[in-house]
Design a protein around this motif. Structure first.
Motif, PDB file in Angstrom:
ATOM      1  N   TYR A 157      52.378  -9.078  46.469  1.00 42.36           N
ATOM      2  CA  TYR A 157      52.426  -7.660  46.096  1.00 42.36           C
ATOM      3  C   TYR A 157      53.788  -7.329  45.505  1.00 42.36           C
ATOM      4  N   VAL A 158      53.789  -6.411  44.552  1.00 38.13           N
ATOM      5  CA  VAL A 158      55.024  -5.825  44.058  1.00 38.13           C
ATOM      6  C   VAL A 158      54.967  -4.338  44.368  1.00 38.13           C
ATOM      7  N   VAL A 159      55.993  -3.839  45.035  1.00 40.63           N
ATOM      8  CA  VAL A 159      56.065  -2.425  45.376  1.00 40.63           C
ATOM      9  C   VAL A 159      57.231  -1.817  44.616  1.00 40.63           C
ATOM     10  N   SER A 160      56.974  -0.706  43.946  1.00 41.61           N
ATOM     11  CA  SER A 160      58.051  -0.017  43.244  1.00 41.61           C
ATOM     12  C   SER A 160      57.816   1.485  43.323  1.00 41.61           C
ATOM     13  N   ASN A 161      58.815   2.238  42.912  1.00 42.40           N
ATOM     14  CA  ASN A 161      58.660   3.686  42.932  1.00 42.40           C
ATOM     15  C   ASN A 161      58.289   4.231  41.564  1.00 42.40           C
ATOM     16  N   MET A 162      58.077   3.344  40.626  1.00 37.91           N
ATOM     17  CA  MET A 162      57.700   3.765  39.279  1.00 37.91           C
ATOM     18  C   MET A 162      56.571   2.886  38.768  1.00 37.91           C
ATOM     19  N   GLN A 163      55.660   3.497  38.032  1.00 37.73           N
ATOM     20  CA  GLN A 163      54.585   2.737  37.416  1.00 37.73           C
ATOM     21  C   GLN A 163      55.168   1.941  36.260  1.00 37.73           C
ATOM     22  N   SER A 164      55.064   0.640  36.337  1.00 32.27           N
ATOM     23  CA  SER A 164      55.644  -0.186  35.296  1.00 32.27           C
ATOM     24  C   SER A 164      54.557  -0.756  34.388  1.00 32.27           C
ATOM     25  N   PRO A 165      54.604  -0.466  33.101  1.00 36.60           N
ATOM     26  CA  PRO A 165      53.583  -1.000  32.190  1.00 36.60           C
ATOM     27  C   PRO A 165      53.717  -2.490  31.967  1.00 36.60           C
ATOM     28  N   THR A 166      54.843  -3.081  32.406  1.00 33.03           N
ATOM     29  CA  THR A 166      55.041  -4.505  32.172  1.00 33.03           C
ATOM     30  C   THR A 166      54.428  -5.364  33.279  1.00 33.03           C
ATOM     31  N   THR A 201      63.720   5.943  48.084  1.00 28.11           N
ATOM     32  CA  THR A 201      63.465   6.799  46.930  1.00 28.11           C
ATOM     33  C   THR A 201      62.872   8.151  47.301  1.00 28.11           C
ATOM     34  N   ALA A 202      62.390   8.278  48.530  1.00 26.99           N
ATOM     35  CA  ALA A 202      61.707   9.508  48.954  1.00 26.99           C
ATOM     36  C   ALA A 202      60.544   9.837  48.022  1.00 26.99           C
ATOM     37  N   ALA A 203      59.978   8.808  47.439  1.00 29.66           N
ATOM     38  CA  ALA A 203      58.840   8.994  46.538  1.00 29.66           C
ATOM     39  C   ALA A 203      57.689   8.104  46.992  1.00 29.66           C
ATOM     40  N   PHE A 204      56.507   8.484  46.582  1.00 30.25           N
ATOM     41  CA  PHE A 204      55.354   7.677  46.962  1.00 30.25           C
ATOM     42  C   PHE A 204      55.391   6.349  46.218  1.00 30.25           C
ATOM     43  N   PRO A 205      55.326   5.225  46.931  1.00 33.27           N
ATOM     44  CA  PRO A 205      55.441   3.930  46.270  1.00 33.27           C
ATOM     45  C   PRO A 205      54.175   3.522  45.524  1.00 33.27           C
ATOM     46  N   VAL A 206      54.374   2.704  44.521  1.00 32.15           N
ATOM     47  CA  VAL A 206      53.270   2.128  43.758  1.00 32.15           C
ATOM     48  C   VAL A 206      53.148   0.663  44.158  1.00 32.15           C
ATOM     49  N   LEU A 240      56.796  -1.345  51.604  1.00 30.06           N
ATOM     50  CA  LEU A 240      56.395   0.042  51.344  1.00 30.06           C
ATOM     51  C   LEU A 240      57.341   1.012  52.050  1.00 30.06           C
ATOM     52  N   ASP A 241      57.677   0.699  53.306  1.00 29.94           N
ATOM     53  CA  ASP A 241      58.588   1.557  54.067  1.00 29.94           C
ATOM     54  C   ASP A 241      59.951   1.653  53.401  1.00 29.94           C
ATOM     55  N   GLU A 242      60.467   0.515  52.943  1.00 31.76           N
ATOM     56  CA  GLU A 242      61.807   0.512  52.362  1.00 31.76           C
ATOM     57  C   GLU A 242      61.852   1.263  51.039  1.00 31.76           C
ATOM     58  N   VAL A 243      60.845   1.065  50.213  1.00 32.27           N
ATOM     59  CA  VAL A 243      60.825   1.779  48.933  1.00 32.27           C
ATOM     60  C   VAL A 243      60.695   3.277  49.177  1.00 32.27           C
ATOM     61  N   THR A 244      59.841   3.649  50.122  1.00 30.55           N
ATOM     62  CA  THR A 244      59.675   5.066  50.443  1.00 30.55           C
ATOM     63  C   THR A 244      60.972   5.657  50.977  1.00 30.55           C
ATOM     64  N   ALA A 245      61.659   4.919  51.865  1.00 31.86           N
ATOM     65  CA  ALA A 245      62.903   5.416  52.457  1.00 31.86           C
ATOM     66  C   ALA A 245      64.010   5.557  51.419  1.00 31.86           C
ATOM     67  N   VAL A 252      63.456   1.165  42.361  1.00 25.71           N
ATOM     68  CA  VAL A 252      63.486   0.144  43.401  1.00 25.71           C
ATOM     69  C   VAL A 252      62.223  -0.692  43.311  1.00 25.71           C
ATOM     70  N   THR A 253      62.398  -2.010  43.327  1.00 23.83           N
ATOM     71  CA  THR A 253      61.253  -2.907  43.306  1.00 23.83           C
ATOM     72  C   THR A 253      61.389  -3.917  44.427  1.00 23.83           C
TER      73      THR A 253
END
Ligand code: ZN
Length: 63
Positions: A52-61, A24-29, A17-22, A4-5
């Motif tokens: 800001y870009v919020v995602s649940n995965m560290q993106s190298p791009t 994915t149940a993961a700590f957002p980046v 941040l709230d939406e990504v956390t909700a 999710v981004t």
């Protein structure tokens, strides 16, 4: 895991941040958009430019 981004302006960063956390149940980046070419990227919640870009995965791009 679902990837999710969300893009958000200063006002809506906490909602993103709230939406990504909700979802994915993961700590957002959270990363700052500091590329001039991306300053026109719109916020997902309003018409302002996203900073800001919020995602649940560290993106190298995204730097
Ligand atoms: Zn916004």
């Amino acid at each position: 895991m679902e990837n999710v981004t969300k893009k958000a302006c200063e006002t809506h960063i906490y909602r993103a941040l709230d939406e990504v956390t909700a979802k994915t149940a993961a700590f957002p980046v959270m990363e700052t958009i500091n590329n001039d070419e991306e300053l026109s990227t719109p916020c997902d919640y309003c018409q302002q430019a996203a900073i800001y870009v919020v995602s649940n995965m560290q993106s190298p791009t995204i730097s």
